[in-house]
Design a protein around this motif. Structure first.
Motif, PDB file in Angstrom:
ATOM      1  N   MET A   3      -8.920  51.208  60.569  1.00  0.00           N
ATOM      2  CA  MET A   3      -8.059  51.874  61.541  1.00  0.00           C
ATOM      3  C   MET A   3      -6.600  51.858  61.122  1.00  0.00           C
ATOM      4  O   MET A   3      -5.749  52.457  61.775  1.00  0.00           O
ATOM      5  N   SER A   4      -6.283  51.170  60.015  1.00  0.00           N
ATOM      6  CA  SER A   4      -4.884  51.009  59.612  1.00  0.00           C
ATOM      7  C   SER A   4      -4.239  52.325  59.200  1.00  0.00           C
ATOM      8  O   SER A   4      -3.039  52.528  59.399  1.00  0.00           O
ATOM      9  N   GLY A   5      -5.006  53.226  58.625  1.00  0.00           N
ATOM     10  CA  GLY A   5      -4.443  54.494  58.166  1.00  0.00           C
ATOM     11  C   GLY A   5      -3.976  55.367  59.302  1.00  0.00           C
ATOM     12  O   GLY A   5      -2.998  56.110  59.170  1.00  0.00           O
ATOM     13  N   THR A   6      -4.668  55.297  60.436  1.00  0.00           N
ATOM     14  CA  THR A   6      -4.258  56.063  61.610  1.00  0.00           C
ATOM     15  C   THR A   6      -3.033  55.437  62.250  1.00  0.00           C
ATOM     16  O   THR A   6      -2.093  56.123  62.656  1.00  0.00           O
ATOM     17  N   MET A   7      -3.055  54.105  62.343  1.00  0.00           N
ATOM     18  CA  MET A   7      -1.959  53.408  63.009  1.00  0.00           C
ATOM     19  C   MET A   7      -0.683  53.377  62.171  1.00  0.00           C
ATOM     20  O   MET A   7       0.413  53.427  62.701  1.00  0.00           O
ATOM     21  N   GLY A   8      -0.864  53.230  60.867  1.00  0.00           N
ATOM     22  CA  GLY A   8       0.294  53.053  60.002  1.00  0.00           C
ATOM     23  C   GLY A   8       0.701  51.603  59.879  1.00  0.00           C
ATOM     24  O   GLY A   8       1.759  51.285  59.333  1.00  0.00           O
ATOM     25  N   TRP A   9      -0.130  50.700  60.377  1.00  0.00           N
ATOM     26  CA  TRP A   9       0.090  49.256  60.253  1.00  0.00           C
ATOM     27  C   TRP A   9      -1.259  48.560  60.426  1.00  0.00           C
ATOM     28  O   TRP A   9      -2.226  49.161  60.881  1.00  0.00           O
ATOM     29  N   HIS A  10      -1.311  47.290  60.038  1.00  0.00           N
ATOM     30  CA  HIS A  10      -2.550  46.527  60.140  1.00  0.00           C
ATOM     31  C   HIS A  10      -2.627  45.812  61.491  1.00  0.00           C
ATOM     32  O   HIS A  10      -1.777  44.978  61.796  1.00  0.00           O
ATOM     33  N   MET A  11      -3.639  46.154  62.282  1.00  0.00           N
ATOM     34  CA  MET A  11      -3.893  45.385  63.495  1.00  0.00           C
ATOM     35  C   MET A  11      -4.565  44.081  63.072  1.00  0.00           C
ATOM     36  O   MET A  11      -5.635  44.095  62.473  1.00  0.00           O
ATOM     37  N   MET A  12      -3.947  42.962  63.401  1.00  0.00           N
ATOM     38  CA  MET A  12      -4.418  41.690  62.881  1.00  0.00           C
ATOM     39  C   MET A  12      -5.390  40.967  63.790  1.00  0.00           C
ATOM     40  O   MET A  12      -5.963  39.954  63.401  1.00  0.00           O
ATOM     41  N   GLY A  13      -5.587  41.473  64.996  1.00  0.00           N
ATOM     42  CA  GLY A  13      -6.568  40.817  65.854  1.00  0.00           C
ATOM     43  C   GLY A  13      -6.590  41.389  67.248  1.00  0.00           C
ATOM     44  O   GLY A  13      -5.877  42.342  67.577  1.00  0.00           O
ATOM     45  N   ILE A  14      -7.422  40.778  68.079  1.00  0.00           N
ATOM     46  CA  ILE A  14      -7.619  41.208  69.466  1.00  0.00           C
ATOM     47  C   ILE A  14      -7.607  39.979  70.364  1.00  0.00           C
ATOM     48  O   ILE A  14      -8.299  38.995  70.084  1.00  0.00           O
ATOM     49  N   ILE A  15      -6.816  40.033  71.424  1.00  0.00           N
ATOM     50  CA  ILE A  15      -6.843  39.002  72.451  1.00  0.00           C
ATOM     51  C   ILE A  15      -7.915  39.397  73.456  1.00  0.00           C
ATOM     52  O   ILE A  15      -7.793  40.411  74.150  1.00  0.00           O
ATOM     53  N   GLY A  16      -9.004  38.637  73.496  1.00  0.00           N
ATOM     54  CA  GLY A  16     -10.131  38.958  74.360  1.00  0.00           C
ATOM     55  C   GLY A  16     -10.212  38.043  75.571  1.00  0.00           C
ATOM     56  O   GLY A  16      -9.330  37.223  75.834  1.00  0.00           O
ATOM     57  N   GLN A  17     -11.324  38.164  76.300  1.00  0.00           N
ATOM     58  CA  GLN A  17     -11.448  37.485  77.573  1.00  0.00           C
ATOM     59  C   GLN A  17     -11.542  35.967  77.456  1.00  0.00           C
ATOM     60  O   GLN A  17     -11.292  35.265  78.441  1.00  0.00           O
ATOM     61  N   ASN A  18     -11.918  35.420  76.296  1.00  0.00           N
ATOM     62  CA  ASN A  18     -11.927  33.957  76.211  1.00  0.00           C
ATOM     63  C   ASN A  18     -10.516  33.382  76.286  1.00  0.00           C
ATOM     64  O   ASN A  18     -10.336  32.197  76.534  1.00  0.00           O
ATOM     65  N   VAL A  75      -6.501  58.009  55.421  1.00  0.00           N
ATOM     66  CA  VAL A  75      -6.360  57.183  54.225  1.00  0.00           C
ATOM     67  C   VAL A  75      -5.896  55.806  54.677  1.00  0.00           C
ATOM     68  O   VAL A  75      -4.892  55.676  55.385  1.00  0.00           O
ATOM     69  N   GLN A  76      -6.630  54.753  54.289  1.00  0.00           N
ATOM     70  CA  GLN A  76      -6.267  53.412  54.718  1.00  0.00           C
ATOM     71  C   GLN A  76      -4.879  53.039  54.219  1.00  0.00           C
ATOM     72  O   GLN A  76      -4.449  53.446  53.135  1.00  0.00           O
ATOM     73  N   LEU A  77      -4.185  52.246  55.014  1.00  0.00           N
ATOM     74  CA  LEU A  77      -2.801  51.892  54.722  1.00  0.00           C
ATOM     75  C   LEU A  77      -2.635  51.294  53.329  1.00  0.00           C
ATOM     76  O   LEU A  77      -1.671  51.611  52.618  1.00  0.00           O
ATOM     77  N   ASP A  78      -3.567  50.446  52.909  1.00  0.00           N
ATOM     78  CA  ASP A  78      -3.445  49.805  51.601  1.00  0.00           C
ATOM     79  C   ASP A  78      -3.517  50.802  50.451  1.00  0.00           C
ATOM     80  O   ASP A  78      -3.142  50.478  49.319  1.00  0.00           O
ATOM     81  N   ASP A  79      -4.026  52.012  50.732  1.00  0.00           N
ATOM     82  CA  ASP A  79      -4.173  53.024  49.676  1.00  0.00           C
ATOM     83  C   ASP A  79      -3.047  54.054  49.679  1.00  0.00           C
ATOM     84  O   ASP A  79      -3.047  54.967  48.852  1.00  0.00           O
ATOM     85  N   TRP A  80      -2.101  53.940  50.599  1.00  0.00           N
ATOM     86  CA  TRP A  80      -1.032  54.931  50.661  1.00  0.00           C
ATOM     87  C   TRP A  80      -0.243  54.969  49.358  1.00  0.00           C
ATOM     88  O   TRP A  80       0.005  56.047  48.808  1.00  0.00           O
ATOM     89  N   ALA A  81       0.137  53.812  48.861  1.00  0.00           N
ATOM     90  CA  ALA A  81       0.960  53.771  47.640  1.00  0.00           C
ATOM     91  C   ALA A  81       0.217  54.361  46.451  1.00  0.00           C
ATOM     92  O   ALA A  81       0.790  55.100  45.641  1.00  0.00           O
ATOM     93  N   LYS A  82      -1.075  54.056  46.353  1.00  0.00           N
ATOM     94  CA  LYS A  82      -1.884  54.569  45.245  1.00  0.00           C
ATOM     95  C   LYS A  82      -1.876  56.088  45.208  1.00  0.00           C
ATOM     96  O   LYS A  82      -1.882  56.704  44.132  1.00  0.00           O
ATOM     97  N   HIS A  83      -1.857  56.708  46.396  1.00  0.00           N
ATOM     98  CA  HIS A  83      -1.879  58.176  46.474  1.00  0.00           C
ATOM     99  C   HIS A  83      -0.479  58.764  46.593  1.00  0.00           C
ATOM    100  O   HIS A  83      -0.337  59.990  46.769  1.00  0.00           O
ATOM    101  N   GLY A  84       0.546  57.915  46.537  1.00  0.00           N
ATOM    102  CA  GLY A  84       1.918  58.418  46.634  1.00  0.00           C
ATOM    103  C   GLY A  84       2.267  58.921  48.017  1.00  0.00           C
ATOM    104  O   GLY A  84       3.040  59.874  48.157  1.00  0.00           O
ATOM    105  N   LEU A  85       1.719  58.295  49.049  1.00  0.00           N
ATOM    106  CA  LEU A  85       1.936  58.734  50.424  1.00  0.00           C
ATOM    107  C   LEU A  85       2.983  57.862  51.100  1.00  0.00           C
ATOM    108  O   LEU A  85       2.974  56.637  50.957  1.00  0.00           O
ATOM    109  N   LYS A  86       3.868  58.497  51.851  1.00  0.00           N
ATOM    110  CA  LYS A  86       4.871  57.750  52.600  1.00  0.00           C
ATOM    111  C   LYS A  86       4.483  57.590  54.060  1.00  0.00           C
ATOM    112  O   LYS A  86       4.819  56.589  54.689  1.00  0.00           O
ATOM    113  N   THR A  87       3.790  58.579  54.592  1.00  0.00           N
ATOM    114  CA  THR A  87       3.425  58.529  56.013  1.00  0.00           C
ATOM    115  C   THR A  87       1.923  58.648  56.215  1.00  0.00           C
ATOM    116  O   THR A  87       1.461  58.954  57.308  1.00  0.00           O
ATOM    117  N   GLY A  88       1.149  58.415  55.168  1.00  0.00           N
ATOM    118  CA  GLY A  88      -0.303  58.491  55.301  1.00  0.00           C
ATOM    119  C   GLY A  88      -0.814  59.908  55.203  1.00  0.00           C
ATOM    120  O   GLY A  88      -0.081  60.851  54.880  1.00  0.00           O
TER     121      GLY A  88
END
Length: 573
Positions: free
Chosen positions: A138-153, A460-473
């Protein structure tokens, strides 16, 4: 499109069955941007937590004293989640999961981790068990890495949660140490169980048993069950943050054909909804979802209120079929994997004092708690005489709340209060504009006035943006329909679509922005919905990255080609 997460079910259930007790009911280190504001302590039992609103609520969270990292705040996830990249960064020990996790598609390599502490801007929990899985698709859509989820526990340990959307601040009241009604935290026991390598006394040499609804591991899938149909974790309707955009109303398409009433710019009357959880005598609450009542087309249904769901209404496929809800175009959805959904339209949706007419909704498969319960629980059901309702029919999402200034969840009283803006205040998060945009796309498709791009792809996943020369995905093209105008324009598999050229008035397209008259492209559902608001034959200019080349391809939209029945009153004269 913006994620709609729900539900990771249920190490909490496993703990409850082992020791019945009363239950309550790496963004990589965030890129150079201001660190989260320090929590403001209102009193000894309150913590003020700032949040970012990007169609869903995200909070800065420290794990084992490190961070902060960006986490989704999700009442529809029974268990908290850690992105696998963060688990690796923190060098956490990975434990086998009781099974895989499914939602849209299936999560692979799901592990469990034990955290020494989780700190959400001053609201701190000690020993915490979380699922570890890769969330980077989902990082390519967001433009950043979501690192987790705060759930009901974690959420269930908050006695009161006051969310002020006007200031983007969440004020959490803590439970007293020995306060009556305080939910029991099962994570300590779960941590001991995981760190001990299993559970002695259970068949299989102490190996953790498979929980129904969490397929995977050495156990077989249940006979006759299709893979990927248990929606145990998350799904994403195709319309998200762009549906929460505020601003002046855009011109309504087909206004003369819809025969619908103009929507009020914002609600002016508050309301309070009671909610229930799935509770069993002697066992307490075994599923900590917030279940609320409402009606769809006059029929009362049970909804799960999910702060991780980005649109107002998501109907289960069975409920939609029962109510004969007309559907329109389809689109891909993302959760832990990929799947498909359809847009639909309901005549009336009512919850408490709020009523919305001609509301666009998402229709897709939803989980059945009754299918996921262990045999022990199923055997108890007949004895309870139908007093326990396990399943929900639909989901109501965060855009119910963003109609109001504040949402106040009282987990002790089990109610949710919605406080409106004053008449002289402006609701910048009002989702009405986006809902109308989606409804327009539904109605246009029915009437043969919806365009079609003729290709499909994924961000395109965020980690691959640089490989493809992308600035905004961008959107990686995965297939091009034969004989489509996209094919005739020369679009090919492997191309990366980066912009809609000359299309700038698209605030509803999620996670994007317009610059110099062009709109960034990062995900497929937004493009599908945009095309459905344009006539067949509309000429779109796509900026495409092909290796080191940048091309501009002119594509005339084809006809979506809807076939099916829909309400007579929406038919074009």
């Amino acid at each position: 499109m913006k994620r709609c997460f729900h539900s990771l079910f249920a190490l909490a259930l496993l703990a409850l069955l082992l020791a019945p007790a009363t239950l309550s009911r790496a963004q990589e280190k965030p890129e150079p941007k201001p660190e989260a504001k320090p929590a403001e302590t209102k009193s000894s039992d309150q913590v003020a937590i700032p949040f970012e609103f990007e169609g869903l609520m995200f909070v800065q969270t420290k794990v084992n004293g490190k961070g902060p990292y960006k986490f989704l705040f999700d009442s529809g996830a029974t268990q908290s989640v850690l992105n696998a990249r963060l688990a690796k960064e923190l060098e956490l020990k990975l434990h086998d999961s009781p099974g895989g996790v499914q939602g849209v598609g299936e999560a692979k390599d799901v592990k469990m981790v034990v955290l020494d502490s989780v700190d959400v801007c001053g609201f701190t929990k000690g020993k915490t068990v979380a699922a570890s899985m890769n969330l980077d698709h989902m990082s390519g859509t967001m433009g950043w890495h979501m690192m987790g989820i705060i759930g009901q526990n974690i959420i269930k340990l908050m006695k009161k949660i006051e969310i002020d959307f006007s200031t983007k601040t969440m004020t959490v009241t803590k439970w007293g140490d020995r306060e009556s009604g305080k939910p029991q935290d099962q994570d300590e026991m779960l941590a001991r169980m995981l760190e001990g390598g299993g559970m002695g006394g259970f068949p299989g040499g102490g190996r953790m048993p498979r929980i129904p609804g969490l397929p995977g591991g050495p156990d077989e899938e249940e006979p006759g069950k299709k893979p990927g149909t248990d929606d145990d974790f998350s799904f994403v309707p195709a319309h998200g943050a762009y549906l929460a955009g505020g601003g002046a109303s855009r011109p309504h398409l087909l206004q003369d054909e819809r025969k619908t009433e103009a929507r009020a710019p914002q609600v002016t009357e508050g309301m309070t909804l009671d909610y229930t959880t799935v509770s069993f005598p002697m066992l307490g609450d075994i599923v900590p979802y917030w279940y609320v009542k409402g009606t769809v087309n006059g029929s009362e249904k049970t909804f799960m209120f999910d702060t991780g769901a980005s649109m107002l209404l998501v109907l289960g496929s069975e409920t939609a079929a029962e109510l004969k809800i007309p559907t329109s175009f389809g689109y891909p959805v993302k959760g832990i994997g990929k799947g498909d959904a359809k847009a639909g339209l309901v005549e009336t949706f009512k919850m408490g004092k709020l009523e919305v007419k001609d509301l666009a909704c998402t229709v897709m498969d939803l989980p059945k708690m009754s299918d996921q319960m262990p045999d022990m629980i199923k055997q108890l059901l007949p004895m309870l005489g139908g007093r326990v309702q396990l399943d929900f029919d639909a989901i109501v999402g965060i855009t119910l709340a963003t109609r109001y200034k504040k949402m106040i969840v009282n987990t002790k009283a089990k109610d949710i209060e919605f406080v409106p803006y004053a008449k002289d205040e402006t609701n910048a998060l009002n989702p009405v504009r986006g809902e109308d945009y989606m409804r327009d796309a539904v109605v246009r498709t029915w009437n043969g006035k919806a365009g079609k791009l003729g290709f499909g792809g994924d961000s395109v996943q965020l980690d691959d943006w640089a490989k493809h020369g992308l600035k905004t995905g961008g959107l990686m093209v995965e297939h091009v329909d034969a004989d489509s105008s996209a094919a005739k324009a020369g679009l090919a598999k492997g191309d990366i679509v980066t912009h809609l050229v000359g299309e700038s008035d698209l605030p509803e397209m999620e996670d994007t922005k317009a610059e110099n008259g062009d709109t960034e492209v990062r995900d497929m559902p937004g493009l599908i919905i945009w095309a459905c608001t344009k006539n067949p034959g509309h000429e779109a200019t796509l900026r495409v990255k092909r290796g080191s080349e940048v091309l501009e391809l002119k594509v005339k939209l084809g006809d979506y080609g809807f076939k099916g029945e829909f309400p007579e009153r929406f038919k074009t004269k």
